[in-house]
Design a protein around this motif. Structure first.
Motif, PDB file in Angstrom:
ATOM      1  N   ASP A 175       0.810  -1.373  -0.137  1.00  0.00           N
ATOM      2  CA  ASP A 175      -0.107  -0.086  -0.058  1.00  0.00           C
ATOM      3  C   ASP A 175       0.911   1.269  -0.039  1.00  0.00           C
ATOM      4  O   ASP A 175       0.472   2.251  -0.678  1.00  0.00           O
ATOM      5  CB  ASP A 175      -1.006  -0.065   1.197  1.00  0.00           C
ATOM      6  CG  ASP A 175      -2.014  -1.176   1.182  1.00  0.00           C
ATOM      7  OD1 ASP A 175      -2.324  -1.634   0.119  1.00  0.00           O
ATOM      8  OD2 ASP A 175      -2.431  -1.532   2.131  1.00  0.00           O
ATOM      9  N   CYS A 179       1.076   3.842  -3.164  1.00  0.00           N
ATOM     10  CA  CYS A 179       0.122   5.005  -2.951  1.00  0.00           C
ATOM     11  C   CYS A 179      -0.036   6.228  -4.040  1.00  0.00           C
ATOM     12  O   CYS A 179      -0.854   6.550  -4.281  1.00  0.00           O
ATOM     13  CB  CYS A 179       0.352   5.682  -1.679  1.00  0.00           C
ATOM     14  SG  CYS A 179       1.967   6.704  -1.370  1.00  0.00           S
ATOM     15  N   GLY A 303      -1.005   9.885   1.072  1.00  0.00           N
ATOM     16  CA  GLY A 303      -1.195   8.452   1.238  1.00  0.00           C
ATOM     17  C   GLY A 303      -1.822   7.923   2.728  1.00  0.00           C
ATOM     18  O   GLY A 303      -1.652   8.723   3.397  1.00  0.00           O
ATOM     19  N   THR A 365      -6.712  10.523  -0.756  1.00  0.00           N
ATOM     20  CA  THR A 365      -5.953   9.324  -0.274  1.00  0.00           C
ATOM     21  C   THR A 365      -5.807   8.201  -1.337  1.00  0.00           C
ATOM     22  O   THR A 365      -6.920   8.334  -2.148  1.00  0.00           O
ATOM     23  CB  THR A 365      -6.367   8.835   1.026  1.00  0.00           C
ATOM     24  OG1 THR A 365      -7.639   7.975   1.150  1.00  0.00           O
ATOM     25  CG2 THR A 365      -6.623   9.936   2.172  1.00  0.00           C
ATOM     26  N   ASP A 366      -5.130   7.262  -1.207  1.00  0.00           N
ATOM     27  CA  ASP A 366      -5.524   6.203  -1.962  1.00  0.00           C
ATOM     28  C   ASP A 366      -6.692   5.227  -1.971  1.00  0.00           C
ATOM     29  O   ASP A 366      -6.773   4.343  -2.566  1.00  0.00           O
ATOM     30  CB  ASP A 366      -3.939   5.110  -1.743  1.00  0.00           C
ATOM     31  CG  ASP A 366      -3.765   4.804  -0.288  1.00  0.00           C
ATOM     32  OD1 ASP A 366      -4.537   5.515   0.483  1.00  0.00           O
ATOM     33  OD2 ASP A 366      -2.784   4.377  -0.124  1.00  0.00           O
TER      34      ASP A 366
END
Length: 390
Positions: A175, A179, A303, A365-366
């Motif tokens: 992750d 990101c 992220g 955000t992601d």
């Protein structure tokens, strides 16, 4: 674990000397180190999860103390602690489900109540007060399951816990690594044809976000504030031009004069706090105030490893640090002002700025775009209330 301890000391030294640049690189290195700690730590026959949590928390405390300004370190330490708790709960739930509730094991009602209390995300009041809603229900199930299940193979349970935790950490590393790409995929939804975008600082997330919109055949212009005294905006401007984007470099003091021509302000965050406030490069608060004055959307890219479960008023949060005065002044020219016993010239060179949530329009955000007021709920999915204070 002598090898792991030497790795911890080496990484602590790097953090103290600021040898690792960028929150993403720091977060990834921290998670990889914690994965080694989890892999090599010897667990007791009972309370394995608690022992693993104590080991990770001890290492995490050293890392946070080495560079308290880099909030991403504490964020990913808490993420790993949350992974341990979740995997222990998952194993305990699976083991309890195999017990004979009509025998000497726990009743189904007790197990269900404990599981609900543990799995329920903390409320806003819980996050503010720093307490856990499940204080009346003991969390660690592994020891209880071991004592009840006489035939359980403790070594296999321990190995299963470590394997599951390592799997969760591997997903966290992925992750963090991906990101930029995850955030950049959303660019086409926010940047439109012939718009003018203003940005500050040198953020790779912002670079990939803007370039992703360019690759989708969106034509727009970017205003880049130069970011004195380090002039990180110059670096970003060169990269944008190399990728084929129309770029205009402006002075930091010209932000308010140019904001009326801007359709959107997009910045990369150093950290996003639980109240929706943002810590970013110095100068972003000025840009946010100008955007608010002219009703220009102020968008923040971050992220998930930059989402901090703490609030700006928490005593353990260090919002800023001062850089060297030589970035602002030539000591040769000002030697007569600085050499005296009580110099008349004082130099303040802060690194970051804080933007309150009232000035932030959207946090991307992601996992998608979110209103600043939603941050505390999003953060509750990533962290456990027991780990807010390390």
């Amino acid at each position: 674990m002598p090898d792991v301890q030497s790795m911890v000391l080496e990484f602590v030294n790097k953090l103290r000397k600021r040898k690792i640049e960028g929150s993403q690189a720091t977060a990834r290195c921290t998670v990889e180190l914690l994965k080694s700690v989890v892999s090599h730590h010897r667990l007791p026959r009972a309370n394995q999860a608690s022992a693993l949590i104590d080991a990770v928390r001890g290492v995490g405390a050293q890392l946070v103390a080495a560079n308290p300004v880099e909030l991403a370190v504490g964020n990913v330490v808490r993420r790993v602690l949350h992974i341990i708790r979740e995997e222990d709960l998952s194993l305990a739930t699976a083991a309890v489900s195999e017990l004979d509730f009509n025998g000497e094991g726990m009743s189904a009602a007790v197990v269900a109540a404990a599981a609900r209390s543990t799995l329920r995300p903390p409320s806003l009041q819980t996050l503010l007060e720093g307490t856990t809603e499940s204080a009346t229900v003991p969390y660690t199930f592994s020891s209880g399951v071991d004592s009840e299940s006489k035939t359980a193979d403790k070594s296999s349970i321990t190995q299963k816990l470590k394997d599951d935790v390592r799997g969760g950490i591997d997903q966290l590393i992925k992750d963090i690594t991906d990101c930029h790409e995850q955030i950049a995929e959303q660019a086409i939804e926010h940047i439109h044809q012939n718009e003018v975008i203003l940005t500050l600082g040198n953020s790779r997330t912002v670079l990939e976000f803007l370039c992703a919109a360019k690759e989708k055949k969106r034509s727009f212009r970017v205003f880049v504030a130069e970011g004195a005294p380090r002039y990180q905006g110059h670096v970003l401007a060169k990269e944008l031009v190399a990728r084929g984007l129309q770029t205009t470099v402006i002075t930091d003091s010209a932000v308010f004069a140019m904001i009326s021509r801007v359709n959107m302000v997009i910045i990369g965050a150093h950290a996003v706090m639980a109240n929706g406030g943002v810590i970013g490069p110095v100068g972003v608060n000025m840009a946010a105030l100008a955007a608010k004055k002219h009703a220009v959307p102020f968008v923040v890219l971050a992220g998930s490893h930059k989402l901090c479960p703490l609030y700006p008023h928490n005593p353990e949060v260090l919002l800023n640090e001062l850089r060297s005065p030589c970035e602002l002044l030539d000591f040769g020219e000002f030697s007569d002002c600085l050499d005296s016993g009580s110099p008349l010239v004082q130099v303040v060179n802060p690194t970051f700025d804080y933007v309150p949530p009232s000035l932030v329009s959207l946090v991307i955000t992601d996992t998608g775009g979110h209103n600043p007021s939603y941050m505390y709920r999003l953060i509750a999915d990533y962290y456990s209330a027991d780990d807010l204070v390390m």
